[in-house]
Design an enzyme around this catalytic site. Structure first.
Site, PDB file in Angstrom:
ATOM      1  N   PRO A   1      -4.904 -10.261  -0.732  1.00 21.68           N
ATOM      2  CA  PRO A   1      -3.437 -10.623  -0.476  1.00 21.68           C
ATOM      3  C   PRO A   1      -2.562  -9.734  -1.253  1.00 21.68           C
ATOM      4  O   PRO A   1      -2.837  -9.171  -2.404  1.00 21.68           O
ATOM      5  CB  PRO A   1      -3.235 -12.022  -1.110  1.00 21.68           C
ATOM      6  N   HIS A   2      -1.324  -9.274  -0.604  1.00 18.99           N
ATOM      7  CA  HIS A   2      -0.362  -8.588  -1.233  1.00 18.99           C
ATOM      8  C   HIS A   2       0.863  -8.889  -0.766  1.00 18.99           C
ATOM      9  O   HIS A   2       1.270  -9.488   0.179  1.00 18.99           O
ATOM     10  CB  HIS A   2      -0.864  -6.937  -1.249  1.00 18.99           C
ATOM     11  N   GLY A   3       1.894  -8.217  -1.668  1.00 19.13           N
ATOM     12  CA  GLY A   3       3.351  -8.472  -1.299  1.00 19.13           C
ATOM     13  C   GLY A   3       4.239  -7.548  -1.963  1.00 19.13           C
ATOM     14  O   GLY A   3       3.823  -7.009  -3.096  1.00 19.13           O
TER      15      GLY A   3
END
Length: 158
Positions: free
Chosen positions: A66-68
């Site tokens: 997951p990344h942002g």
């Protein structure tokens, strides 16, 4: 970017129990927010959740990345988790996930973000690395394995 500089021992958790995808994203937010001055847990959570709405970051073989991107972040931060039991993460291979490497970066670091994600995916493709992480028995051991300080416990090549 050197992945070992993104991850700190206090952002590493081994054998997280009773997790769901949402709970894991909340845990990541709780761990990452203090490292990102001017950023709240909710900011981190919403960034991760918005990215997941575009498509799952479960890349297969029990791994999710997951990344942002965050407007308020000034430096990248990573969180590494393993779960005690694999959980449904809507991965592309429909298999449950038990290794999660989350990456949060400043909004203006688009190219660095993509390069770092590619490095993480490559690292997670190393079978020995994932096997060693799955066998880790403590947060510190998991951190040491990932950063190449695993000694006899195995490690990932950096």
């Amino acid at each position: 970017m050197d992945l070992s500089t993104l991850l700190s021992p206090d952002c590493t958790r081994c054998a997280v129990q009773g997790a769901s995808k949402k709970k894991l994203l909340e845990t990541i937010s709780q761990l990452a927010a203090p490292k990102l001055s001017g950023t709240t847990r909710q900011d981190v959570f919403e960034s991760l959740l918005n990215r997941e709405r575009l498509g799952s970051t479960g890349i297969g073989l029990g791994i999710a990345i997951p990344h942002g991107r965050l407007a308020s972040a000034t430096q990248p931060v990573a969180v590494l988790l393993t779960t005690s039991e694999p959980i449904d993460f809507d991965a592309i291979d429909n298999q449950p996930v038990d290794i999660i490497f989350a990456l949060l970066v400043p909004e203006d670091q688009h190219d660095d973000h993509l390069q770092t994600l590619a490095q993480v995916a490559k690292r997670m493709n190393e079978q020995g690395c994932c096997q060693a992480m799955r066998k880790a028995e403590s947060d510190q051991q998991l951190y040491d394995i990932f950063t190449g300080q695993g000694g006899d416990n195995g490690s990932c090549s950096l």
